[in-house]
Design an enzyme around this catalytic site. Structure first.
Site, PDB file in Angstrom:
ATOM      1  N   GLU A 242     -20.676 -11.517 -24.318  1.00  0.00           N
ATOM      2  CA  GLU A 242     -19.391 -11.834 -23.686  1.00  0.00           C
ATOM      3  C   GLU A 242     -18.569 -10.572 -23.463  1.00  0.00           C
ATOM      4  O   GLU A 242     -18.021 -10.351 -22.379  1.00  0.00           O
ATOM      5  CB  GLU A 242     -18.604 -12.828 -24.544  1.00  0.00           C
ATOM      6  CG  GLU A 242     -17.264 -13.198 -23.920  1.00  0.00           C
ATOM      7  CD  GLU A 242     -16.567 -14.326 -24.634  1.00  0.00           C
ATOM      8  OE1 GLU A 242     -16.970 -15.488 -24.432  1.00  0.00           O
ATOM      9  OE2 GLU A 242     -15.610 -14.058 -25.387  1.00  0.00           O
ATOM     10  N   ARG A 268       2.523  -1.743   5.590  1.00  0.00           N
ATOM     11  CA  ARG A 268       3.956  -1.756   5.308  1.00  0.00           C
ATOM     12  C   ARG A 268       4.599  -0.418   5.704  1.00  0.00           C
ATOM     13  O   ARG A 268       4.069   0.649   5.378  1.00  0.00           O
ATOM     14  CB  ARG A 268       4.160  -2.001   3.810  1.00  0.00           C
ATOM     15  CG  ARG A 268       5.578  -1.846   3.303  1.00  0.00           C
ATOM     16  CD  ARG A 268       6.432  -3.011   3.668  1.00  0.00           C
ATOM     17  NE  ARG A 268       7.687  -2.995   2.916  1.00  0.00           N
ATOM     18  CZ  ARG A 268       8.755  -3.697   3.260  1.00  0.00           C
ATOM     19  NH1 ARG A 268       8.713  -4.467   4.334  1.00  0.00           N
ATOM     20  NH2 ARG A 268       9.851  -3.637   2.531  1.00  0.00           N
ATOM     21  N   GLN A 279       3.504  10.296  -1.145  1.00  0.00           N
ATOM     22  CA  GLN A 279       2.662  10.716  -2.264  1.00  0.00           C
ATOM     23  C   GLN A 279       2.858   9.836  -3.496  1.00  0.00           C
ATOM     24  O   GLN A 279       1.905   9.535  -4.217  1.00  0.00           O
ATOM     25  CB  GLN A 279       2.958  12.169  -2.612  1.00  0.00           C
ATOM     26  CG  GLN A 279       1.983  12.760  -3.625  1.00  0.00           C
ATOM     27  CD  GLN A 279       2.306  14.213  -3.932  1.00  0.00           C
ATOM     28  OE1 GLN A 279       3.235  14.501  -4.680  1.00  0.00           O
ATOM     29  NE2 GLN A 279       1.551  15.133  -3.336  1.00  0.00           N
TER      30      GLN A 279
END
Length: 378
Positions: A242, A268, A279
């Site tokens: 798991e 956007r 940046q």
């Protein structure tokens, strides 16, 4: 060292991504119990509930590494990370111990239904006062003629409210400590096994989880996984699978998230420029990719060691920490970079809620650091 994924595995992962995206790529509502059962059947048809189960039982017979890569494709394709977690827990924490420790008769009876998704399995280990400390369990299994009688309560069982089979751990010899724990695979309709309603929780809502109680629950000896007193070994084995392979779903979540953020930053515009040209934005996205790529390498190495039969304890712990902490950090960045949209339900905030519990389940980050420290001889 070869980083190339074989063509057949690439094709398998591509198919899984396409199928899971078509099924659950736009899911937003929390599925009800009946819908969960339909989801498991669909996951079974896609091969997801039987990835590492034997071919003769209807599985794909994959190793840990290939299983993790397929779960990564699942996590990338599905918007319902809770469902991906539910399927992975069913497979790795429940079906794997049945595969490796059940009697031949039990394997023949259970594995085909587990592999097809017709049977849903729950892992009932955690108690109110015991999680990673398996020696502190309070649920008991009293030996009787022909079997055992279970009593006590488990506080958190993934898939518990909808389970057909419960893999659980109980004390069979209170004086034997670590060696007094035994593992069982118990049909959920056994008299005395009580499944409580799903818990309300933050994140992974597609995985129904709840308490399970045992009240004079009589089970035959055939429900035993491995030998009496071998429960700790069964649990550690299932946790290795798991902790290593399940976290592939979070690699997939981070990949899907990164794709979405890059698209958002490219589209956007603010102050006459795409925000990805700033940046402060582009470097944050670059850090998201760096965390993802680093975590993936650690996870793949851990799975490779598990497949090779080599010492994997520290590698799995390192991988689990890296993936879970990267998922949380990347999700926080995704919320921030998405602005107000990231705060709306169903977007980056949902990914953050799904990422948060990854540092808790399958052994907390602190437990993983204990394992690493022990490996260092501390």
């Amino acid at each position: 060292m070869d980083f190339e994924i074989p063509a057949a595995q690439q094709e398998r992962c591509a198919r899984i991504y396409e199928e899971t995206h078509a099924l659950w790529g736009e899911r937003r509502a929390v599925p009800g119990a009946e819908e969960v059962r339909e989801d498991f059947r669909a996951a079974g048809k896609a091969g997801l509930t039987g990835l590492c189960l034997p071919a003769e039982a209807g599985g794909s017979g994959l190793g840990a590494l290939e299983t993790a890569q397929c779960l990564e494709a699942f996590g990338r394709g599905s918007a319902d990370t809770g469902l991906a977690f539910a399927v992975a827990a069913h497979l790795l924490a429940c079906a794997v111990p049945v595969r490796d420790f059940a009697s031949e008769e039990s394997r023949a009876a259970l594995l085909p239904a587990l592999a097809s998704g017709e049977m849903i399995a729950a892992n009932a280990m955690t108690e109110d006062e015991a999680g990673s400390d398996i020696s502190a369990l309070s649920v008991t299994a009293r030996p009787v003629d022909g079997g055992y009688v279970l009593n006590g309560s488990k506080s958190w069982a993934s898939n518990g409210p909808v389970a057909d089979l419960v893999v659980t751990y109980a004390i069979t010899d209170a004086k034997a400590g670590f060696l007094g724990v035994s593992a069982f695979a118990v049909p959920a309709d056994t008299p005395g096994l009580i499944r409580e309603p799903a818990l309300a929780k933050t994140g992974l809502e597609g995985c129904h989880a709840g308490r399970i109680r045992f009240e004079e629950c009589a089970v035959p000896a055939s429900c035993l996984l491995g030998e009496e007193g071998q429960g700790a070994a069964v649990f550690q084995h299932s946790m290795a699978w798991e902790r290593a392979a399940l976290f592939g779903i979070y690699l997939g979540l981070m990949r899907r998230q990164l794709d979405q953020i890059v698209q958002h930053a490219s589209r956007r515009r603010q102050f006459g420029r795409r925000i990805g040209e700033f940046q402060g934005v582009s470097h944050r996205i670059a850090a998201m990719r760096q965390r993802l790529e680093s975590a993936r390498l650690l996870l793949y190495r851990a799975c490779w060691l598990l497949d090779a039969g080599q010492d994997h304890t520290a590698a799995v712990a390192l991988s689990k920490i890296a993936v879970s902490e990267a998922a949380v950090a990347n999700s926080l960045d995704a919320v921030h970079l998405s602005g107000a949209v990231g705060y709306l339900r169903g977007g980056a905030e949902e990914q953050l809620r799904d990422a948060l519990p990854s540092t808790l389940f399958s052994g907390t980050t602190e437990i993983q650091r204990e394992l690493i420290a022990k490996d260092l001889g501390l």
